[in-house]
Each structure stands twice: as C-alpha cells, then as structure tokens.
Design an enzyme around this catalytic site. Structure first.
Site, PDB file in Angstrom:
ATOM      1  N   GLU A  79     -42.371 -51.855   8.346  1.00 29.41           N
ATOM      2  CA  GLU A  79     -41.390 -50.806   8.629  1.00 29.41           C
ATOM      3  C   GLU A  79     -39.973 -51.229   8.273  1.00 29.41           C
ATOM      4  OE1 GLU A  79     -44.727 -49.440   9.342  1.00 29.41           O
ATOM      5  OE2 GLU A  79     -44.293 -51.152  10.636  1.00 29.41           O
ATOM      6  N   ASN A 138     -49.786 -50.790   5.960  1.00 25.96           N
ATOM      7  CA  ASN A 138     -49.248 -49.639   5.235  1.00 25.96           C
ATOM      8  C   ASN A 138     -48.233 -50.046   4.176  1.00 25.96           C
ATOM      9  OD1 ASN A 138     -47.614 -50.100   7.871  1.00 25.96           O
ATOM     10  ND2 ASN A 138     -46.183 -48.987   6.568  1.00 25.96           N
ATOM     11  N   ASP A 180     -49.422 -43.669   7.329  1.00 30.70           N
ATOM     12  CA  ASP A 180     -49.284 -44.937   8.042  1.00 30.70           C
ATOM     13  C   ASP A 180     -50.610 -45.398   8.638  1.00 30.70           C
ATOM     14  OD1 ASP A 180     -47.928 -47.237   9.102  1.00 30.70           O
ATOM     15  OD2 ASP A 180     -48.029 -46.285  11.056  1.00 30.70           O
TER      16      ASP A 180
END
Length: 633
Positions: free
Chosen positions: A201, A285, A327
């Site tokens: 992220e 992801n 995700d």
C-alpha cells in the site's frame, strides 16, 4: 606453483562446500525431527507442510467440554495479536505486536519470565503499517529465536539468554521512509532464515530473502517483479502452467517502469517440501489499488511461487488473479499433502485458499492446476477459473464485467463485489487433518463497494487509490464469517458453521478428533469433525491469533493469544471509530480526495474495514493476553 595453488583452492572450496552441506542437513534435520515431536510446537504453522495438525489426543471430542483455564499471561500491548507461541521443551516463547516484545517463559515455574527482549524501533514505522501493528510470530533454529521486527530488522536471539546473536536490515530503511515494514513470521529452512516484506500500500516492490542462519548474511533475494536477475527466474526452465515464462516476465506485463513500485509483497506464510527442496509462498496485490493506472497482468503479483531453497531460483509460478482489480492478495498459506487422490490419481499436492475466494489444489512438483473452486457461495466477481489447457484463458478467472473496477473505470463506485478486499480468507491459516482428509478453514463472508481513483507515488507515502466500504452479503442472515470443512480433491464445502463476524484466527486440528478456532468477539471454540460445537470460552479480547497445542508434564494444553486488531479489528485497534481519527486517517491516505459526510468518513476508514466491523465494539475491547487451557487435574 599456480597449478598447486589452484588445486589447493579447489580442494579447500570443496571441503568447505562439503562442510556446509553437512551443516545444512543437520540444521534441517534438527527442525524436522523436533516438529515430529507433538509435545512441542516448534514452527508457527506446526510443520513445514503448514498443516496445523497436532498428534496429541488427551483432549478428545468427549472430554473437551471440561477444558478450563490453567494460566494466562499479559503481553502488555494493546494492538492486534496474530500468530502464536512456540513451545520448545520447558520454555514457551511469546511475541507481541509493535514494539515486538519477545518473552521466554519457564513452564516449570508458573510461566516465570526467563528473559525479555524489547527492540528499540523508530515509532514512525507505526504509521506505515496499513492494517495494524501485527506480528505473526517468531521462528526457531539452531538454538536461536528469529524475530522479524516491524521496522524490517531481522534479529537472531540466543534461545537460552535472549541476547542478540546477529541482526540485519531486511528493508532499505528502518524509519518507515520507504513504507517497508515487517509483519510475517520467518521460517528456518536448512541453513537459512526466510523472511518477506510488507508495504504494497506504499508501493513497496515485494521480495523473499534468505539469510544465513549462522551469521545473518544475505544468501539470496527474489523480487516479485523486475528483470530475471531480480526475480531469480530462469526464462527457459521456470514454468507457468507447464510452459516456460520467457524473458523478463516480471517486467513485460507492466507499463514502463511501474514494476519498480509494483507491490507483490510477501507477508504471509512459507511452506517447504524437503524431498523436492522447494519453498512455496504467495505474493500480494499490485500497487496501486487503482487498476486503470497499471495496465497489463502485473506479473508476478498475486502469484504462488515455488523456489529452490538453496538458490531461490523459481521452478514454477502460477498467477491466480492477473491484473488484480480488488486487492485480492495471494499471500495465504500453502498446505502440503502427500498422496491425495485427485481425478482418480494419487498426487502430492499444494492446497491454497486464496483471498479471491477460490481454493486451489495443485501438483506441487510441476505447478499443474488440478482444482480451482469457490469456497464461499457468495463469491461473484468471477464465474469460474478456466480449466481447459487448450484455451487461451487457461488458469484465468473469468471476470464478471459488472464487478470489474477496471472496466467501470476511475471515479466509479462498483457495488456488491464479493468477497471484499480482505478476501474470503485473509492470512489466518487453515488446518488439515490426515484423519479426515479435510481442511478446516476460517473464512470471511463479506462484500464491498470499491471506487478507484488516481494517485501519485511518493516514497514512504500511501499509494492506495481506492475507497472501499464493506458489509455482509445481501440476502443472508447478516453473518460476516463461516468456519468451514473443505474437500480439496473435489473442491466442495462439506459443512459450514456461520459466525457473526469473520473468523480471523488460525485453526487447529488434533488427533483427539477436535478442531479449534477463535472468533473476533473473543471466543475460543471447539467443534467435532461434523462442525458440532463442543466447547467455547470467552477470552478477554477478540482472537486473531492462531490456536496452538502442546504437552508439558504429561498433560496436553491448548494456547491462544487474544488481542483484537488486524485489518478486521483496525477500528478498535487504531481508534478509527472516532470521526476525528477516521478523518485524520483519510487525510494521511487519500491524497486530498473528499470522502463525504461523517458516516462515510468513518465507514470507509481503515481501507474499508471500520464500517463493516463497527459492531465489534459492542462485544470486545483491546487487550493482549495469552490464555492456556487444559483438562481438570
């Protein structure tokens, strides 16, 4: 003289290599032998096959109802407690979330603290841990306890004294400056410590690294994306569904140099097959969550990887979710089972319950795809995985256009996607019982709305690019989790036990015909092989830890860490149920994007989990405690 010197050098090198081989074998054999002793629990997942099965059988389906608390221990930390303790002989090793304290407890003396290790870390790392400050536990090997700290420092501690034997930086920076963090449990394989990295992220490019168990020196490092030299992929010998992957497969499905911030982090669990000498793990992801900004399949994010334990070179790969739009990290554990009958033939298989809602059964030597089926009926983003080897869609999920955030585009809120971003199962590991041949799986039963938007990359800053809200599937009874039994040969749910909230703890199957798991409200539960509840006890806080069994003094015990948190519990753990705190979270993550009224701000905080699990605050609160259960004396 030159000939003599060269000959002497070769002989010396050969001798050193021979010594190294002996040392590797002994280190590996030590752990395998220790793992065969059911009295101890020497690896986080119980064994190299990640079965989480205990051969202990004093606690049975008939007497488990008599379990009682024998003792407990506070960790002193009020965040999410994932993983579980290790038990080696008369000592239990207990870990905690940030600041990653490790305790050695004397089982012969009422859990007396033999030693305590608390690393000094830059507190800035707290802010770059996307889904709570969790840590999934320590590893053991060659008299050392291995800790993967939040700041990516990997430390080897003397198991008897707690003194630092060696320390190494796994990430480039330990102050959070590049968004790298450490949450995964290391695993010791032969003479190496394997450890991954978190931070997709934040645009971190994932890797798995192997450090020498003896001194912490780097042995090999395999990136998830990049040129072949970075990914340790042989373009002619490494295969994907039986075919060579070709040159620079880790870059040619990315636009330009996007692979450099490509995600694919490796914060799950690692398994090992000693016969094949292969290590198995999954990658997460791709970055960003906005799929429109990263066209292509984005290899090798979302991938099961099989690598040589000595060199790191990949033997085979399988990308489960090409060009991930939701995700659906692929980091969940790989469970290894020998001799499973699939399609009328005996196979040594790998079984993987992916976040994307499909459970995969694969030949672990070749990477052949044998079974790929949904393990929650609510899964709707894809109709199936194509199983026709002659199709150009072979092995690919067949995406439903209605739920494609790529096709619907930026700034469009795609609604009703199942599962939610946290998946049909997150990292909470399943268990396998060789007695029943079934897998016992803690699952999430959650759907989402997902709105991607454009973001820019800055090192050490959030690189998310989507607003998410979560809720139970429509048309049901409102439950957000199920504990299921799964037949991996057929790809079928055998039974399913609903739970009010997601089942976020690791399961445990035992030779006593009992299966254990924990709930987010804080219950430890025991069920029989048909899913009938036999026992439950509410611990002081929600359970996201993994259930562990051991024997001491001739008696069997069950241990579990309580401490609500993790992604599902981030509203409680991070204080994000407060509108002010939720607004501050969005201010740090969303690059200036407005999120609507106060309810929307709270509901979409914590990457969407806060609103979905807001009711959890009515059932539990923060706490960090180990609870140990046993039968009456």
């Amino acid at each position: 003289m030159r000939v003599f010197a060269k000959t002497a050098y070769l002989l010396t090198t050969a001798a050193l290599m021979s010594f190294g081989a002996v040392h590797m074998a002994s280190a590996n054999e030590e752990l395998m032998k220790m793992a065969e002793n059911p009295k101890d629990w020497v690896m986080q997942t119980g064994d190299y096959a990640n079965t989480r099965f205990s051969k202990l059988n004093q606690i049975t389906k008939d007497n488990v109802k008599n379990l009682q608390v024998k003792w407990s221990f506070s960790t002193g930390v009020l965040r999410g407690h994932e993983g579980g303790p290790l038990i080696i002989g008369d000592v239990m090793y207990v870990h905690a979330p940030f600041p990653n304290t490790v305790y050695a407890l004397d089982l012969n003396n009422d859990g007396k603290i033999l030693w305590k290790y608390e690393p000094k870390q830059d507190p800035n790392v707290i802010g770059i841990m996307c889904c709570d400050t969790v840590n999934r536990g320590v590893a053991y090997g060659d008299g050392k306890i291995i800790l993967n700290q939040a700041d990516t420092t990997v430390v080897a501690l003397d198991a008897k004294t707690g003194k630092v034997v060696w320390s190494v930086k796994n990430g480039e920076q330990t102050d959070g400056g590049k968004g790298e963090s450490g949450t995964s449990a290391p695993v010791v394989v032969k003479d190496k410590v394997l450890v991954g990295v978190s931070g997709a992220e934040f645009g971190v490019r994932g890797w798995l690294a192997a450090y020498n168990l003896s001194d912490g020196k780097l042995a090999w490092k395999a990136y998830s994306e990049g040129p072949d030299a970075d990914t340790l992929i042989d373009p002619e010998k490494t295969t994907h569904l039986g075919k060579p992957v070709g040159k620079d497969s880790g870059t040619n499905t990315w636009e330009g140099e996007q692979w450099k911030t490509g995600g694919g982090t490796t914060w799950g669990w690692y398994s090992y097959d000693p016969k094949l000498n292969l290590v198995y793990y999954g990658t997460g992801n791709p970055s960003t969550w906005n799929p429109v900004q990263r066209p292509g399949d984005n290899r090798w994010s979302m991938t099961i990887m099989a690598r040589d334990a000595d060199t790191g070179v990949a033997k085979w790969l399988y990308q489960m979710t090409p060009h991930d739009e939701w995700d659906f990290d692929g980091i969940n554990e790989m469970i290894l089972v020998d001799g499973m009958e699939v399609g009328g033939a005996k196979r040594d298989v790998l079984v993987h319950f992916d976040r994307n809602g499909f459970a995969y059964t694969m030949d672990r030597a070749t990477g052949e795809l044998l079974v790929a089926k949904k393990y929650d009926p609510a899964v709707n983003w894809a109709t199936e995985v194509n199983m026709d080897p002659n199709s150009d869609q072979y092995g690919r999920p067949q995406v439903v256009a209605k739920y494609s955030t790529q096709q619907n585009g930026e700034d469009t809120n795609t609604t009703g996607i199942c599962p939610a971003a946290l998946g049909t199962k997150d990292q909470q590991p399943a268990a396998y019982s060789p007695k029943t041949g079934l897998f016992y799986v803690p699952t999430n039963h959650v759907c989402m709305d997902y709105e991607p938007y454009k973001v820019s990359y800055t090192a050490g800053q959030p690189y998310v690019g989507a607003t998410v809200s979560m809720y139970p599937p429509p048309g049901g009874d409102g439950n957000m989790g199920n504990f299921i039994a799964w037949d991996a040969a057929k790809g079928e749910i055998v039974w399913s036990k609903p739970e009010q909230f997601s089942v976020w703890s690791g399961a445990l199957a035992t030779d006593g015909d009992v299966v254990f798991y924990g709930t987010l409200e804080g219950y430890i539960k025991a069920v029989d092989h048909d899913g009938n509840e036999l026992y439950k006890f509410k611990t002081p806080s929600g359970i996201i830890g993994n259930i562990t069994a051991y024997e001491h003094g001739g008696k069997q015990y069950i241990a579990v860490l309580s401490g609500v948190g993790g992604w599902a519990g981030i509203g409680l753990a991070g204080g994000l149920l407060s509108p002010d705190n939720a607004a501050a979270w969005h201010g740090a993550v969303d690059q200036g994007r407005a999120q609507g009224d106060e309810a929307a701000v709270v509901g979409t905080a914590g990457l969407g989990a806060v609103g979905g699990y807001a009711a959890l605050a009515d059932y539990t609160t923060l706490g960090g405690q180990l609870t140990v259960f046993g039968l009456p004396d």
